[in-house]
Design a protein around this motif. Structure first.
Motif, PDB file in Angstrom:
ATOM      1  N   LEU A   1       2.541   3.463  -1.992  1.00  0.00           N
ATOM      2  CA  LEU A   1       3.235   2.611  -1.028  1.00  0.00           C
ATOM      3  C   LEU A   1       2.778   2.894   0.399  1.00  0.00           C
ATOM      4  O   LEU A   1       2.345   4.000   0.727  1.00  0.00           O
ATOM      5  N   LEU A   2       2.918   1.878   1.236  1.00  0.00           N
ATOM      6  CA  LEU A   2       2.635   2.000   2.659  1.00  0.00           C
ATOM      7  C   LEU A   2       3.657   2.939   3.282  1.00  0.00           C
ATOM      8  O   LEU A   2       4.862   2.762   3.101  1.00  0.00           O
TER       9      LEU A   2
ATOM     10  N   THR B   1      -0.555  -7.346   5.808  1.00  0.00           N
ATOM     11  CA  THR B   1       0.815  -7.866   5.829  1.00  0.00           C
ATOM     12  C   THR B   1       1.675  -7.020   6.765  1.00  0.00           C
ATOM     13  O   THR B   1       2.478  -7.557   7.533  1.00  0.00           O
ATOM     14  N   ALA B   2       1.490  -5.704   6.722  1.00  0.00           N
ATOM     15  CA  ALA B   2       2.234  -4.820   7.625  1.00  0.00           C
ATOM     16  C   ALA B   2       1.888  -5.115   9.075  1.00  0.00           C
ATOM     17  O   ALA B   2       2.780  -5.150   9.936  1.00  0.00           O
ATOM     18  N   GLU B   3       0.610  -5.345   9.366  1.00  0.00           N
ATOM     19  CA  GLU B   3       0.208  -5.667  10.735  1.00  0.00           C
ATOM     20  C   GLU B   3       0.808  -6.993  11.196  1.00  0.00           C
ATOM     21  O   GLU B   3       1.233  -7.122  12.336  1.00  0.00           O
ATOM     22  N   LEU B   4       0.850  -7.972  10.309  1.00  0.00           N
ATOM     23  CA  LEU B   4       1.437  -9.261  10.647  1.00  0.00           C
ATOM     24  C   LEU B   4       2.916  -9.120  10.978  1.00  0.00           C
ATOM     25  O   LEU B   4       3.387  -9.594  12.020  1.00  0.00           O
TER      26      LEU B   4
ATOM     27  N   MET C   1       7.510   2.458   4.462  1.00  0.00           N
ATOM     28  CA  MET C   1       7.771   1.338   5.356  1.00  0.00           C
ATOM     29  C   MET C   1       8.197   0.145   4.491  1.00  0.00           C
ATOM     30  O   MET C   1       7.842   0.074   3.312  1.00  0.00           O
ATOM     31  N   CYS C   2       8.939  -0.761   5.065  1.00  0.00           N
ATOM     32  CA  CYS C   2       9.289  -1.971   4.340  1.00  0.00           C
ATOM     33  C   CYS C   2       9.271  -3.155   5.297  1.00  0.00           C
ATOM     34  O   CYS C   2       9.334  -2.990   6.511  1.00  0.00           O
ATOM     35  N   VAL C   3       9.134  -4.326   4.731  1.00  0.00           N
ATOM     36  CA  VAL C   3       9.260  -5.557   5.504  1.00  0.00           C
ATOM     37  C   VAL C   3      10.609  -6.155   5.150  1.00  0.00           C
ATOM     38  O   VAL C   3      10.944  -6.311   3.974  1.00  0.00           O
TER      39      VAL C   3
ATOM     40  N   LEU D   1       5.641  -2.448   0.403  1.00  0.00           N
ATOM     41  CA  LEU D   1       4.250  -2.883   0.346  1.00  0.00           C
ATOM     42  C   LEU D   1       3.359  -1.770  -0.178  1.00  0.00           C
ATOM     43  O   LEU D   1       3.590  -0.597   0.125  1.00  0.00           O
ATOM     44  N   ALA D   2       2.335  -2.152  -0.931  1.00  0.00           N
ATOM     45  CA  ALA D   2       1.317  -1.191  -1.326  1.00  0.00           C
ATOM     46  C   ALA D   2       0.498  -0.841  -0.088  1.00  0.00           C
ATOM     47  O   ALA D   2       0.404  -1.618   0.863  1.00  0.00           O
ATOM     48  N   ARG D   3      -0.079   0.330  -0.103  1.00  0.00           N
ATOM     49  CA  ARG D   3      -0.890   0.805   1.024  1.00  0.00           C
ATOM     50  C   ARG D   3      -2.023  -0.170   1.350  1.00  0.00           C
ATOM     51  O   ARG D   3      -2.402  -0.329   2.504  1.00  0.00           O
TER      52      ARG D   3
END
Length: 162
Positions: free
Chosen positions: A146-147, A76-79, A15-17, A69-71
């Motif tokens: 990574l996430l 941050t992923a939720e945001l 996943m990425c932001v 993102l790191a796992r």
């Protein structure tokens, strides 16, 4: 079962932001559809849902920033995945800095790059942004895992597609 579930359910991409800045606005979202799409010249494509605020900002942006993102950065992923920029200023809740072309780079990313937008491609309910990397950084290969999609499946989208 949907037509492609037998195939798609087997995938577990990173996943990425993706963040965008244009016209005095910043936006960012969690993205599950992205890939390198050329070796020479280096190119990367990120697919952004056309219902997201990030899409509305990105369609006017000259550059986008893409972050891995790191796992352990699930917050941050939720945001960026579970909250809409229409309702909350995500950038007030994270450490970030301005980079090439005004791009917003997240300080806690394992790796990131800023890419110049070369092309926008319609692809159903997502639009692909083909990027030419112009600046990059991160922790190299020394960071943690990574996430992945499996880590983010329970995040309810801030802007559902349906």
């Amino acid at each position: 079962m949907a037509v492609m579930d037998v195939f798609l359910d087997r995938l577990d991409p990173d996943m990425c932001v993706v963040t965008a800045a244009a016209g005095g606005e910043r936006a960012g979202c969690l993205v599950g559809f992205s890939s390198q799409c050329s070796i020479r010249p280096a190119r990367y494509v990120v697919w952004i849902s056309d219902v997201n605020r990030t899409f509305r900002v990105a369609r006017s942006a000259d550059v986008l920033a893409v972050h891995l993102l790191a796992r352990d950065r699930r917050g941050t992923a939720e945001l960026f995945g579970g909250r809409s920029g229409d309702d909350v200023d995500k950038f007030r809740r994270v450490r970030w800095r301005e980079a090439y072309g005004g791009a917003a780079v997240l300080e806690d990313a394992e790796a990131w790059f800023v890419g110049r937008v070369l092309e926008r491609i319609a692809g159903g309910d997502h639009v692909g942004f083909v990027l030419e990397p112009v600046e990059w950084g991160g922790h190299g290969k020394t960071g943690g895992p990574l996430l992945r999609l499996a880590d983010a499946r329970t995040i309810a989208p801030g802007h559902p597609v349906d």
